[in-house]
Design an enzyme around this catalytic site. Structure first.
Site, PDB file in Angstrom:
ATOM      1  N   ARG A   1     -24.214-150.502   6.538  1.00 47.49           N
ATOM      2  CA  ARG A   1     -25.375-149.626   6.599  1.00 47.49           C
ATOM      3  C   ARG A   1     -26.616-150.478   6.878  1.00 47.49           C
ATOM      4  NH1 ARG A   1     -28.956-147.698   1.957  1.00 47.49           N
ATOM      5  NH2 ARG A   1     -30.272-146.165   2.957  1.00 47.49           N
TER       6      ARG A   1
ATOM      7  N   GLU B   1     -34.538-143.320  -0.135  1.00 47.92           N
ATOM      8  CA  GLU B   1     -35.303-143.298  -1.386  1.00 47.92           C
ATOM      9  C   GLU B   1     -36.691-142.677  -1.241  1.00 47.92           C
ATOM     10  OE1 GLU B   1     -35.172-147.026  -3.477  1.00 47.92           O
ATOM     11  OE2 GLU B   1     -32.991-146.986  -3.587  1.00 47.92           O
TER      12      GLU B   1
ATOM     13  N   ASN C   1     -28.248-143.899  -3.940  1.00 50.06           N
ATOM     14  CA  ASN C   1     -28.558-145.263  -4.355  1.00 50.06           C
ATOM     15  C   ASN C   1     -28.667-145.265  -5.880  1.00 50.06           C
ATOM     16  OD1 ASN C   1     -28.861-145.575  -1.611  1.00 50.06           O
ATOM     17  ND2 ASN C   1     -31.008-146.220  -1.680  1.00 50.06           N
TER      18      ASN C   1
HETATM   19  C1  FCB Z   1     -33.766-150.124  -3.430  1.00 51.21           C
HETATM   20  C2  FCB Z   1     -34.157-150.262  -1.987  1.00 51.21           C
HETATM   21  C3  FCB Z   1     -33.587-151.474  -1.301  1.00 51.21           C
HETATM   22  C4  FCB Z   1     -33.598-152.682  -2.208  1.00 51.21           C
HETATM   23  C5  FCB Z   1     -32.986-152.353  -3.545  1.00 51.21           C
HETATM   24  C6  FCB Z   1     -32.904-153.499  -4.495  1.00 51.21           C
HETATM   25  O1  FCB Z   1     -34.727-149.397  -4.113  1.00 51.21           O
HETATM   26  O2  FCB Z   1     -33.738-149.125  -1.253  1.00 51.21           O
HETATM   27  O3  FCB Z   1     -34.310-151.668  -0.116  1.00 51.21           O
HETATM   28  O4  FCB Z   1     -34.856-153.192  -2.307  1.00 51.21           O
HETATM   29  O5  FCB Z   1     -33.692-151.314  -4.146  1.00 51.21           O
END
Ligand code: FCB
Length: 465
Positions: free
Chosen positions: A79, A168, A296
């Site tokens: 990804r 996010e 995530n």
């Molecule tokens: C998430 C982000 C990614 C990375 C991780 C540790 O919030 O999407 O880019 O920074 O954390």
């Protein structure tokens, strides 16, 4: 007693994830123009140590080497994110063929290596030119985003079978526009709500572009979720955790799957005189059925209701309001082990949040688009990197994943964050999340213990419990 090995379905997509600004570097090469993260990272005091993504892990130039690492790992999927300011340097209008060519090449290299490409369209690098016109505060930016998405659908088409619209959205709105920690570093809760709505709208409009083309691939969003487990069965603790889910998880997932914002949180913002700028038809656009959902997950905790909740008041500044919102929801209970970035390690929360997603949204197909740990271990005298925190973290989360799948959750793949140590946003390069160590002076890549562990897991399609 020997533990029983756990196994995953044969087609399960194991892979890793990265994002453009965190790894590519070459910030002013081949027609790329600045994004809000270029500007933010160059503003004194915003990023630890004054680090920027100018060079990052140099992956724009080392794309072959990085794909070779994925191959060595045995990854079945990768990804990556597409830098909007590389492809459309001014955010709209002219398309930069060199930017497109880079991603076409990456996708070709992946396909040749038998690795399934997964593309994220927005991992926070809004073209600065659009921000100068108001950025995500403007509805028009959602339309510009959809046009950029359309350009990429045309350029990569079915060679990319999985697409994620926005990564996010909570971070790209609340963390960036109310808490000031990420670009563009604003502190205004009302603006964050507007931005959040436009990000959701951008997701929906990109879905429309995708569907119009009748592409065979799949598309969805990639929100971050966390989990608050009630500290006790006290009704107050349970209610507080529910409010926490509203504020962090439901705000972005309910609009997509239920076509509305969560009512209680909507009312709470209303008490401050704040509401998202919803126009007729927006919620229908946002809630067009996605093919899958990216998740995530990094952290969670026990949550309890605070005895002394701060009032949520319109006259307070954004940070006080956010603190009050947090208070309304939960206070974390200490006592967890932490990774090197200070985040609580809570694999049980991963399991719980996956079950919650199953029940709340009708068991949608899920991809774990990010999960991983910060472990700052460096090469030792043996030249190896013994990142024990990451190995244990990853192992425990893979077990949680397996438990969720055995409980009926429809999970199709898992992307470890991250392939490489990289630019960790406001923390700069000091926080390492890679399975591969990167020496920032020489750009030498060294696979860590966790890389070898993950490689075994993929080869066996499972591990010991
Ligand atoms: C998430 C982000 C990614 C990375 C991780 C540790 O919030 O999407 O880019 O920074 O954390």
């Amino acid at each position: 007693m020997k533990s029983k090995p756990i196994r995953f379905p044969p087609q399960f997509l194991w892979g890793t994830a990265t994002s453009a600004y965190q790894i590519e570097g070459s910030h002013d090469v081949d027609g790329r123009k600045p994004s809000i993260w270029d500007t933010f990272s160059k503003t004194p005091g915003r990023v630890t140590n004054g680090d920027t993504g100018d060079v990052a892990t140099d992956s724009y130039r080392r794309v072959e080497e990085d794909v070779a690492l994925l191959k060595q790992l045995g990854a079945r999927a990768y990804r990556f994110s597409i830098a909007w300011p590389r492809v459309m340097p001014d955010g709209r209008g002219e398309v930069n063929p060199l930017g497109i060519a880079y991603y076409q090449r990456l996708v070709r290299l992946l396909s040749d290596a038998g690795i399934t490409p997964m593309a994220t369209l927005y991992h926070w690098d809004l073209p600065q030119a659009l921000h100068d016109e108001g950025g995500w505060m403007q509805r028009r930016t959602a339309e510009d985003f959809a046009r950029f998405a359309g350009v990429m659908f045309d350029a990569l088409g079915e060679s990319v079978p999985y697409w994620f619209t926005v990564n996010e959205p909570w971070c790209a709105s609340f963390l960036s526009h109310a808490m000031g920690e990420h670009a563009p570093g604003e502190r205004d809760l009302g603006r964050a709500l507007t931005v959040a709505h436009h990000l959701l709208l951008g997701h929906g409009l990109a879905m429309t572009e995708f569907r119009k083309r009748k592409l065979g691939g799949q598309i969805g969003m990639a929100p971050n979720v966390d989990w608050r487990e009630p500290y006790s069965q006290d009704r107050q603790d349970i209610a507080a955790c529910e409010r926490g889910l509203d504020w962090f998880n439901r705000w972005f997932i309910d609009p997509i799957y239920h076509g509305r914002y969560p009512a209680n949180m909507f009312a709470r913002y209303g008490e401050l005189g704040l509401k998202p700028p919803i126009l007729a038809g927006d919620m229908a656009t946002i809630s067009q059925a996605p093919d899958m959902l990216g998740i995530n997950y990094y952290t969670g905790s026990y949550g309890m209701n605070r005895a002394d909740p701060l009032p949520l008041r319109a006259q307070d500044d954004a940070l006080t309001q956010i603190e009050a919102l947090r208070n309304l929801s939960t206070a974390n209970v200490p006592g967890f082990s932490k990774t090197d970035i200070g985040w609580d390690i809570f694999p049980e929360g991963f399991y719980k949040v996956l079950l919650w997603l199953r029940d709340e949204y009708g068991n949608p197909p899920l991809f774990i688009t990010e999960n991983g740990a910060c472990d700052n271990a460096l090469p030792g005298s043996d030249g190896q990197v013994h990142d024990a925190i990451r190995v244990e973290y990853q192992h425990r989360h893979v077990i949680a994943l397996n438990r969720a799948m055995r409980s009926g959750c429809d999970i199709r793949g898992f992307m470890a964050w991250s392939l490489l140590d990289n630019f960790e946003w406001a923390h700069g390069y000091g926080k390492r999340f890679g399975l591969v160590h990167v020496d920032l002076e020489t750009q030498t890549r060294t696979p860590k213990d966790s890389f070898h562990w993950y490689s075994q897991l993929i080869a066996n399609n499972g591990c010991d419990a």
